[in-house]
Design a protein around this motif. Structure first.
Motif, short mmCIF file in Angstrom:
data_model
loop_
_atom_site.label_atom_id
_atom_site.label_comp_id
_atom_site.label_asym_id
_atom_site.label_seq_id
_atom_site.Cartn_x
_atom_site.Cartn_y
_atom_site.Cartn_z
N PRO A 139 9.55 -43.79 64.17
CA PRO A 139 8.17 -44.02 63.71
C PRO A 139 7.65 -42.84 62.89
O PRO A 139 8.06 -41.69 63.10
CB PRO A 139 7.38 -44.18 65.01
CG PRO A 139 8.18 -43.43 66.03
CD PRO A 139 9.62 -43.61 65.63
N MET A 140 6.77 -43.12 61.97
CA MET A 140 6.18 -42.10 61.13
C MET A 140 4.92 -41.52 61.79
O MET A 140 4.35 -42.11 62.71
CB MET A 140 5.81 -42.69 59.77
CG MET A 140 6.98 -43.31 59.05
SD MET A 140 8.29 -42.12 58.67
CE MET A 140 7.50 -41.21 57.33
N ARG A 141 4.51 -40.36 61.30
CA ARG A 141 3.25 -39.78 61.77
C ARG A 141 2.08 -40.62 61.26
O ARG A 141 2.15 -41.20 60.18
CB ARG A 141 3.10 -38.35 61.26
CG ARG A 141 4.07 -37.36 61.87
CD ARG A 141 3.85 -35.96 61.32
NE ARG A 141 4.18 -35.86 59.91
CZ ARG A 141 3.31 -35.70 58.93
NH1 ARG A 141 2.02 -35.64 59.20
NH2 ARG A 141 3.70 -35.61 57.67
N PRO A 142 0.99 -40.69 62.00
CA PRO A 142 -0.18 -41.44 61.52
C PRO A 142 -0.70 -40.88 60.19
O PRO A 142 -0.69 -39.67 59.98
CB PRO A 142 -1.21 -41.25 62.64
CG PRO A 142 -0.41 -40.92 63.85
CD PRO A 142 0.78 -40.15 63.37
N PHE A 143 -1.13 -41.75 59.33
CA PHE A 143 -1.73 -41.35 58.06
C PHE A 143 -3.23 -41.57 58.20
O PHE A 143 -3.71 -42.70 58.19
CB PHE A 143 -1.16 -42.21 56.92
CG PHE A 143 -1.58 -41.77 55.54
CD1 PHE A 143 -0.67 -41.17 54.69
CD2 PHE A 143 -2.88 -41.96 55.09
CE1 PHE A 143 -1.04 -40.77 53.41
CE2 PHE A 143 -3.26 -41.55 53.83
CZ PHE A 143 -2.34 -40.95 52.98
N LEU B 121 -5.16 -46.81 57.04
CA LEU B 121 -5.69 -45.53 56.56
C LEU B 121 -6.45 -44.79 57.65
O LEU B 121 -6.84 -43.64 57.44
CB LEU B 121 -6.59 -45.77 55.35
CG LEU B 121 -5.85 -46.23 54.08
CD1 LEU B 121 -6.83 -46.67 53.01
CD2 LEU B 121 -4.94 -45.12 53.56
N ALA B 122 -6.66 -45.44 58.78
CA ALA B 122 -7.29 -44.78 59.93
C ALA B 122 -6.27 -44.28 60.93
O ALA B 122 -6.63 -43.78 62.00
CB ALA B 122 -8.27 -45.73 60.61
N GLY B 123 -4.97 -44.43 60.60
CA GLY B 123 -3.94 -43.86 61.45
C GLY B 123 -3.01 -44.84 62.12
O GLY B 123 -2.10 -44.42 62.86
N TYR B 124 -3.18 -46.15 61.88
CA TYR B 124 -2.27 -47.11 62.52
C TYR B 124 -0.86 -46.96 61.94
O TYR B 124 -0.69 -46.85 60.73
CB TYR B 124 -2.74 -48.55 62.32
CG TYR B 124 -1.77 -49.56 62.89
CD1 TYR B 124 -1.76 -49.83 64.25
CD2 TYR B 124 -0.84 -50.22 62.06
CE1 TYR B 124 -0.86 -50.75 64.78
CE2 TYR B 124 0.06 -51.12 62.59
CZ TYR B 124 0.05 -51.39 63.95
OH TYR B 124 0.94 -52.29 64.49
N VAL B 125 0.14 -46.94 62.81
CA VAL B 125 1.53 -46.79 62.39
C VAL B 125 2.31 -48.05 62.75
O VAL B 125 2.30 -48.48 63.90
CB VAL B 125 2.20 -45.57 63.07
CG1 VAL B 125 3.68 -45.50 62.72
CG2 VAL B 125 1.48 -44.29 62.68
#
Length: 360
Positions: free
Chosen positions: A94-98, A194-198
């Protein structure tokens, strides 16, 4: 205008979604008046109404045709090719949250551009399919190969006949007003991303295509997984691992310059770092230049490339590191006069049986 709803889709590097059931045969019709000016693209990326720009109105062509030269096959033949290319079966990290932190105008434009990508690429896909598309866009923002803004990634190559990264930006789809309910859903997906959902299903994916399209680039990348009607890929080697995604968001969402709109994504070969080289003096005053190999590059059988320098010590494996640490802990325990823990004793026993007390 309704004809466009039945067309297939792909992009030069990211393919569009079906938006409905796949047609039995590849369509022959093409959209006309596809080219939009740079000024029009910039305004449409910012959320301008097509009618305000003198463009036609109507339901959006969610399924534009593949870009010329971007596919090996479509329809049944493409499905056969895709089925013959197995998934890599590698772990998907998984990627880090953006989390987008910028001013209000950039925030609004970034949401709009990401919503456009979700809508035109996956308007009728399930929620997971739309979230996967949003994840790919944000992965590209972070990857060194792509622009450092959401709109920049979405509109990269938009003024090229065959170089757009997302087909809807260069095939005329933006001439038509989106369907309200579907676009509102896409906006919700964009805001959440854009609020951090991965989306953990696609990890570091930077490419995808519809399952009924076989792009020319697919065999060159790591085939990761399929979500809905889309198959997802990442770059090969370290370039496709989460650690490679070091790019920083730069903002300036409104600045879609001609350079961005006419740029293609570089290939993996173009992005590969130059090998490190050193020049050493040898006997007789002669100087020789050697390539410095990656510490883990030496083959297991001991074969080495001629003219390359290798590290004297290889990098220890995680198991070897664990055993080294266990041995050090046991030594410290003896010095302190404390008995070793059961875990340390077990690790030491494993080291003795394997015959590897440390890295060679």
């Amino acid at each position: 205008m309704r004809l466009a709803l039945g067309l297939l889709a792909t992009a030069a590097l990211a393919a569009c979604s079906p938006g409905g059931q796949r047609q039995a045969a590849a369509p022959q019709a093409r959209l006309t008046s596809a080219r939009l000016s740079v000024a029009q693209l910039q305004k449409l990326a910012g959320g301008a109404d097509p009618a305000a720009l003198g463009l036609a109105q109507g339901p959006a062509p969610i399924n534009p045709l593949p870009a010329p030269g971007s596919v090996q096959a479509t329809g049944d033949r493409a499905e056969q090719l895709n089925a013959g290319r197995p998934f890599a079966g590698l772990p998907i990290q998984p990627m880090r949250p953006f989390v987008l932190k910028t001013d209000a105008p950039d925030q609004a434009r970034a949401v709009h551009c990401l919503a456009q990508a979700v809508y035109y690429e996956a308007a009728r896909e399930p929620l997971k399919g739309q979230q996967a598309v949003a994840q790919v866009v944000l992965n590209r923002v972070r990857h060194p190969a792509y622009p450092k803004s959401v709109c920049g990634v979405v509109y990269q190559g938009a003024s090229l006949p065959t170089g757009c990264q997302f087909t809807f930006t260069c095939n005329g789809a933006l001439r038509w007003r989106p369907e309200g309910d579907l676009f509102a859903r896409a906006e919700g997906v964009a805001k959440k991303a854009l609020a951090g959902y991965v989306d953990k299903d696609v990890g570091p994916a930077t490419h995808y295509h519809a399952a009924y399209v076989a792009p020319y680039w697919a065999p060159t990348l790591i085939k990761m997984t399929q979500v809905g009607q889309h198959i997802f890929y990442r770059w090969t080697g370290a370039w496709g691992e989460p650690a490679a995604f070091t790019g920083r968001y730069a903002g300036r969402e409104a600045e879609l310059t001609p350079a961005v709109l006419s740029s293609k994504a570089p290939t993996r070969a173009e992005l590969a770092p130059e090998p490190r080289k050193v020049t050493l003096a040898v006997a007789g005053g002669e100087a020789r230049t050697y390539q410095v190999a990656d510490p883990g590059a030496a083959p297991a059988d001991g074969a080495r490339l001629p003219g390359a320098l290798y590290a004297a010590r290889r990098k220890p494996t995680p198991d070897e590191i664990q055993r080294i640490n266990a041995s050090l802990a046991a030594v410290e325990a003896r010095i302190d006069g404390k008995p070793a823990t059961a875990k340390v004793a077990q690790d030491i026993s494993s080291s003795a049986h394997s015959g590897e007390a440390g890295a060679s």
